[in-house]
Design a protein around this motif. Structure first.
Motif, PDB file in Angstrom:
ATOM      1  N   ALA A 130     -10.899  -2.966 -10.245  1.00  0.00           N
ATOM      2  CA  ALA A 130     -11.200  -1.304 -10.224  1.00  0.00           C
ATOM      3  C   ALA A 130     -10.521  -0.946  -9.058  1.00  0.00           C
ATOM      4  O   ALA A 130     -10.144   0.247  -9.202  1.00  0.00           O
ATOM      5  N   ALA A 131     -10.397  -1.734  -7.904  1.00  0.00           N
ATOM      6  CA  ALA A 131      -9.796  -1.221  -6.601  1.00  0.00           C
ATOM      7  C   ALA A 131      -8.285  -0.947  -6.759  1.00  0.00           C
ATOM      8  O   ALA A 131      -7.445   0.044  -6.282  1.00  0.00           O
ATOM      9  N   GLY A 338     -14.974   6.444 -11.224  1.00  0.00           N
ATOM     10  CA  GLY A 338     -15.619   5.397 -11.450  1.00  0.00           C
ATOM     11  C   GLY A 338     -15.146   4.032 -10.976  1.00  0.00           C
ATOM     12  O   GLY A 338     -15.840   3.019 -10.615  1.00  0.00           O
ATOM     13  N   SER A 339     -13.713   4.013 -10.807  1.00  0.00           N
ATOM     14  CA  SER A 339     -13.019   2.792 -10.260  1.00  0.00           C
ATOM     15  C   SER A 339     -13.539   2.586  -8.708  1.00  0.00           C
ATOM     16  O   SER A 339     -13.947   1.387  -8.414  1.00  0.00           O
ATOM     17  N   LEU A 340     -13.465   3.790  -7.909  1.00  0.00           N
ATOM     18  CA  LEU A 340     -13.965   3.757  -6.609  1.00  0.00           C
ATOM     19  C   LEU A 340     -15.439   2.850  -6.473  1.00  0.00           C
ATOM     20  O   LEU A 340     -15.823   2.013  -5.728  1.00  0.00           O
ATOM     21  N   GLN A 341     -16.241   3.431  -7.259  1.00  0.00           N
ATOM     22  CA  GLN A 341     -17.613   3.013  -7.274  1.00  0.00           C
ATOM     23  C   GLN A 341     -17.774   1.655  -7.595  1.00  0.00           C
ATOM     24  O   GLN A 341     -18.424   1.010  -6.936  1.00  0.00           O
ATOM     25  N   ARG A 342     -17.159   1.261  -8.696  1.00  0.00           N
ATOM     26  CA  ARG A 342     -17.120  -0.107  -9.242  1.00  0.00           C
ATOM     27  C   ARG A 342     -16.554  -1.080  -8.105  1.00  0.00           C
ATOM     28  O   ARG A 342     -17.049  -2.376  -7.685  1.00  0.00           O
ATOM     29  N   ALA A 343     -15.433  -0.590  -7.461  1.00  0.00           N
ATOM     30  CA  ALA A 343     -14.842  -1.363  -6.327  1.00  0.00           C
ATOM     31  C   ALA A 343     -15.486  -1.389  -5.220  1.00  0.00           C
ATOM     32  O   ALA A 343     -15.549  -2.639  -4.542  1.00  0.00           O
ATOM     33  N   LEU A 344     -16.437  -0.581  -4.853  1.00  0.00           N
ATOM     34  CA  LEU A 344     -17.096  -0.789  -3.466  1.00  0.00           C
ATOM     35  C   LEU A 344     -18.775  -0.999  -3.604  1.00  0.00           C
ATOM     36  O   LEU A 344     -19.652  -0.994  -2.665  1.00  0.00           O
ATOM     37  N   ASP A 351     -14.649  -5.375   1.603  1.00  0.00           N
ATOM     38  CA  ASP A 351     -13.562  -5.538   2.264  1.00  0.00           C
ATOM     39  C   ASP A 351     -12.127  -5.842   1.561  1.00  0.00           C
ATOM     40  O   ASP A 351     -11.404  -5.361   1.765  1.00  0.00           O
ATOM     41  N   SER A 352     -12.634  -6.802   0.613  1.00  0.00           N
ATOM     42  CA  SER A 352     -11.329  -7.348  -0.090  1.00  0.00           C
ATOM     43  C   SER A 352     -10.720  -6.235  -0.979  1.00  0.00           C
ATOM     44  O   SER A 352      -9.703  -5.950  -1.382  1.00  0.00           O
ATOM     45  N   ALA A 353     -11.789  -5.381  -1.407  1.00  0.00           N
ATOM     46  CA  ALA A 353     -11.653  -4.328  -2.577  1.00  0.00           C
ATOM     47  C   ALA A 353     -10.715  -3.196  -1.863  1.00  0.00           C
ATOM     48  O   ALA A 353      -9.842  -2.219  -2.254  1.00  0.00           O
ATOM     49  N   LEU A 354     -11.104  -2.817  -0.640  1.00  0.00           N
ATOM     50  CA  LEU A 354     -10.421  -1.823   0.197  1.00  0.00           C
ATOM     51  C   LEU A 354      -9.225  -2.331   0.600  1.00  0.00           C
ATOM     52  O   LEU A 354      -8.002  -1.328   0.525  1.00  0.00           O
ATOM     53  N   ILE A 355      -8.842  -3.645   0.624  1.00  0.00           N
ATOM     54  CA  ILE A 355      -7.654  -4.121   0.949  1.00  0.00           C
ATOM     55  C   ILE A 355      -6.604  -3.876  -0.260  1.00  0.00           C
ATOM     56  O   ILE A 355      -5.400  -3.442  -0.418  1.00  0.00           O
ATOM     57  N   THR A 356      -7.110  -4.374  -1.441  1.00  0.00           N
ATOM     58  CA  THR A 356      -6.398  -3.906  -2.766  1.00  0.00           C
ATOM     59  C   THR A 356      -6.196  -2.423  -2.960  1.00  0.00           C
ATOM     60  O   THR A 356      -5.004  -2.152  -3.323  1.00  0.00           O
ATOM     61  N   PHE A 357      -7.322  -1.482  -2.729  1.00  0.00           N
ATOM     62  CA  PHE A 357      -7.092  -0.163  -2.783  1.00  0.00           C
ATOM     63  C   PHE A 357      -6.000   0.234  -1.764  1.00  0.00           C
ATOM     64  O   PHE A 357      -5.085   0.941  -2.407  1.00  0.00           O
ATOM     65  N   LEU A 358      -6.201   0.001  -0.439  1.00  0.00           N
ATOM     66  CA  LEU A 358      -5.128   0.581   0.261  1.00  0.00           C
ATOM     67  C   LEU A 358      -3.566  -0.203   0.142  1.00  0.00           C
ATOM     68  O   LEU A 358      -2.583   0.876  -0.056  1.00  0.00           O
ATOM     69  N   MET A 359      -3.528  -1.237  -0.197  1.00  0.00           N
ATOM     70  CA  MET A 359      -2.218  -1.732  -0.376  1.00  0.00           C
ATOM     71  C   MET A 359      -1.721  -1.187  -1.786  1.00  0.00           C
ATOM     72  O   MET A 359      -0.375  -0.894  -1.802  1.00  0.00           O
ATOM     73  N   THR A 360      -2.331  -1.103  -2.660  1.00  0.00           N
ATOM     74  CA  THR A 360      -1.859  -0.494  -4.044  1.00  0.00           C
ATOM     75  C   THR A 360      -1.319   1.255  -3.697  1.00  0.00           C
ATOM     76  O   THR A 360      -0.273   1.460  -4.219  1.00  0.00           O
ATOM     77  N   ALA A 361      -2.344   1.832  -3.248  1.00  0.00           N
ATOM     78  CA  ALA A 361      -2.014   3.196  -2.908  1.00  0.00           C
ATOM     79  C   ALA A 361      -0.961   3.519  -1.789  1.00  0.00           C
ATOM     80  O   ALA A 361      -0.326   4.576  -1.879  1.00  0.00           O
ATOM     81  N   SER A 362      -0.784   2.412  -0.926  1.00  0.00           N
ATOM     82  CA  SER A 362       0.427   2.729   0.102  1.00  0.00           C
ATOM     83  C   SER A 362       1.884   2.838  -0.636  1.00  0.00           C
ATOM     84  O   SER A 362       2.688   3.090   0.020  1.00  0.00           O
ATOM     85  N   GLY A 363       1.875   1.977  -1.951  1.00  0.00           N
ATOM     86  CA  GLY A 363       3.409   2.167  -2.390  1.00  0.00           C
ATOM     87  C   GLY A 363       4.354   1.121  -1.752  1.00  0.00           C
ATOM     88  O   GLY A 363       5.617   0.970  -2.160  1.00  0.00           O
ATOM     89  N   VAL A 364       3.662   0.150  -1.335  1.00  0.00           N
ATOM     90  CA  VAL A 364       4.576  -1.005  -0.572  1.00  0.00           C
ATOM     91  C   VAL A 364       5.115  -1.601  -1.539  1.00  0.00           C
ATOM     92  O   VAL A 364       4.466  -2.121  -2.838  1.00  0.00           O
ATOM     93  N   SER A 365       6.482  -2.133  -1.353  1.00  0.00           N
ATOM     94  CA  SER A 365       7.256  -2.748  -2.410  1.00  0.00           C
ATOM     95  C   SER A 365       7.991  -3.941  -1.587  1.00  0.00           C
ATOM     96  O   SER A 365       8.663  -3.664  -0.812  1.00  0.00           O
ATOM     97  N   LEU A 366       7.766  -5.342  -2.003  1.00  0.00           N
ATOM     98  CA  LEU A 366       8.363  -6.525  -1.242  1.00  0.00           C
ATOM     99  C   LEU A 366       9.061  -7.280  -2.559  1.00  0.00           C
ATOM    100  O   LEU A 366       8.438  -7.513  -3.604  1.00  0.00           O
TER     101      LEU A 366
END
Length: 392
Positions: A130-131, A338-344, A351-366
Motif C-alpha cells: 500500500a505504501a 486508502g493506500s496511506l490509511q492501509r500503509a500506516l 516505519d518500514s511503510a514510511l520508508i517505502t512511501f518516501l523512497m518510491t515518491a522520491s523518484g530515486v533511480s539506481l
C-alpha cells in the motif's frame, strides 16, 4: 392455475448499470491510461489503436467470463498500474514498454495457474504494498493542486465541482468534474483538435524488447501493484456481494487475454472492483443470480468503446494538459487516501511503510532501476530489521 410472471432476461436497470460502469471507467481513469501510452512513446495514431484493442479486450473478458460463470465479472484495466507506467516509462523505447506489458501479464498468468501470487504476497506485508502504491500516486495528487498556479479558473472549477459532487453525487463525481472541465476549457478556447481527420487505425504489433533493468524496475512493481491493488480488490468485491468466484481461473483468463494482446497495446485486463460494484447492487436486480447480465451488457458497451478507440484518443489529445492532469489526480485521490490509511494503520509497521512511501515518491533511480522497486526493497529491509526484531 395461477399464471407465473415471466421475468425479462434483460431489464432497463441492467442496461443502465452496464452503461454507467463503462462510462465511469473511461471518464474517471481513461486520462491516466492515455498518459501511460504517451509515456510509452506511442504516436497519436498508435494510441487510438491501443485504446481500441483495450476496449475490445475488456469487452471480451467481461462478456465471456460473465456468461461462463453466471456472476457479474466485470473486467477493467489496472488504474494503479497505469499510474505507475505513466511515471516510469520516460526515457525507454516503445519496444521496451511492450516488453514490460508481456512480462507482467505472463507473471499474472503464472499466478493464476500456480497460485504464485498468493504465496508471494505472504512474504510482502500489505502495508508495504500500500505504501508503494501511495508513493506512486503522490505525484498525481500534487500535480492536481500545482496546476492551480498554471490555470486557476480551470483547475479550481474542477476541484470545486469534485468536492460538491462528492458531497451529493459521489458516484458521478469524476464524470461531472470532466464535464465542467470541458465546459470551462471551451469557454477559454483551450481545446484544440488536430487538423487531420479522425480515422480508424488498425493497431500494428510492436516487437517487445526485454531488458533486465526495465523488467525489474518497472515490470515487477507493475505486476505487484496490479495484483495487490486491482485484482485482489476485484475478487474481494465479488466475495463481499456473496459470490464465490473461481479466483485462479479469473486471474488466469484475464491475464491470458492481456498477454495475447500486449503487442497490440492491451497492457492490462484485470478483475474490476469499483465499476464492478455498480453491476452488483440491489438496484440492478433483486435476485443476485441475475445480476451477471448487467456485467455482460457492460461487455457489449466495452466492445462499442473499442470500436471508437480512435475517437477517444483524439478527444483526449484535444484537451489541455491541465484538464487531464487534474482529472487524473482527482480520480486517484480516494485510492491515494486508502493506500496511506492501509500503509500506516499498523503501528509496528509504520516505519518500514514510511520508508517505502518516501523512497518510491522520491523518484530515486539506481542501476537503471526505478523508484517503485527500490521503495519496496527499502521497506522490506526495514521490516526485517525492525518488525521481525520486535516480534522475536
Amino acid at each position: 392455475m395461477p399464471e407465473v410472471a415471466v421475468q425479462p432476461r434483460f431489464t432497463l436497470p441492467m442496461l443502465v448499470s452496464g452503461f454507467v460502469a463503462v462510462l465511469v471507467g473511461y471518464s474517471s481513469t481513461g486520462a491516466i491510461v492515455y498518459q501511460a501510452f504517451q509515456a510509452a512513446g506511442a504516436s497519436p495514431g498508435q494510441i487510438g489503436g491501443w485504446l481500441a484493442v483495450l476496449g475490445i479486450a475488456l469487452g471480451i473478458a467481461s462478456l465471456g467470463l460473465s456468461l461462463r460463470y453466471r456472476m457479474p465479472v466485470l473486467a477493467a484495466w489496472s488504474t494503479p498500474g497505469a499510474a505507475l507506467l505513466a511515471t516510469s516509462f520516460h526515457g525507454i523505447s516503445i519496444n521496451q514498454a511492450v516488453g514490460v506489458f508481456v512480462f507482467a501479464n505472463l507473471l499474472i498468468v503464472l499466478s493464476g495457474v500456480t497460485g504464485l501470487f498468493a504465496r508471494l504476497m505472504n512474504y510482502i506485508p500489505g502495508s508495504l504494498a500500500a505504501a508503494m502504491l501511495a508513493g506512486i500516486l503522490l505525484r498525481f495528487g500534487l500535480q492536481t493542486f500545482a496546476d492551480l498556479q498554471t490555470n486557476f479558473v480551470l483547475c479550481g472549477s474542477m476541484c470545486l465541482t469534485w468536492l460538491l459532487a462528492r458531497r451529493w453525487l459521489a458516484r458521478y463525481a469524476i464524470l461531472l468534474t470532466l464535464l465542467i472541465g470541458v465546459a470551462v476549457a471551451l469557454a477559454q478556447r483551450a481545446i484544440h483538435f488536430p487538423p487531420q481527420p479522425i480515422m480508424l487505425v488498425l493497431p500494428q504489433p510492436v516487437m517487445p524488447h526485454f531488458t533486465l533493468t526495465t523488467l525489474i524496475g518497472i515490470g515487477l512493481p507493475y505486476f505487484l501493484v496490479t495484483m495487490a491493488s486491482q485484482n485482489a480488490p476485484g475478487i474481494a468485491t465479488l466475495q463481499a456481494h456473496g459470490y464465490r468466484p473461481p479466483v485462479s481461473a479469473l486471474i488466469g483468463w484475464t491475464g491470458f487475454i492481456a498477454l495475447l494482446l500486449a503487442p497490440f497495446g492491451g497492457f492490462s485486463v484485470c478483475v474490476a472492483a469499483i465499476t464492478a460494484a455498480i453491476c452488483m447492487s440491489d438496484e440492478v436486480d433483486a435476485d443476485p443470480q441475475r445480476r451477471w447480465r448487467a456485467a455482460a451488457l457492460a461487455g457489449l458497451f466495452y466492445l462499442l468503446a473499442g470500436a471508437s478507440g480512435a475517437l477517444i484518443a483524439v478527444l483526449f489529445s484535444a484537451l489541455p494538459a491541465v484538464l487531464i492532469q487534474a482529472l487524473a489526480g482527482l480520480a486517484l485521490l480516494a485510492t491515494l487516501g486508502g493506500s496511506l490509511q492501509r500503509a500506516l494503520e499498523q503501528p509496528a509497521e509504520r516505519d518500514s511503510a514510511l520508508i517505502t512511501f518516501l523512497m518510491t515518491a522520491s523518484g530515486v533511480s539506481l542501476l537503471g532501476i526505478g523508484p517503485a522497486f527500490w521503495g519496496l526493497v527499502g521497506g522490506v529491509i526495514a521490516h526485517l530489521l525492525l518488525v521481525r526484531k520486535r516480534a522475536s
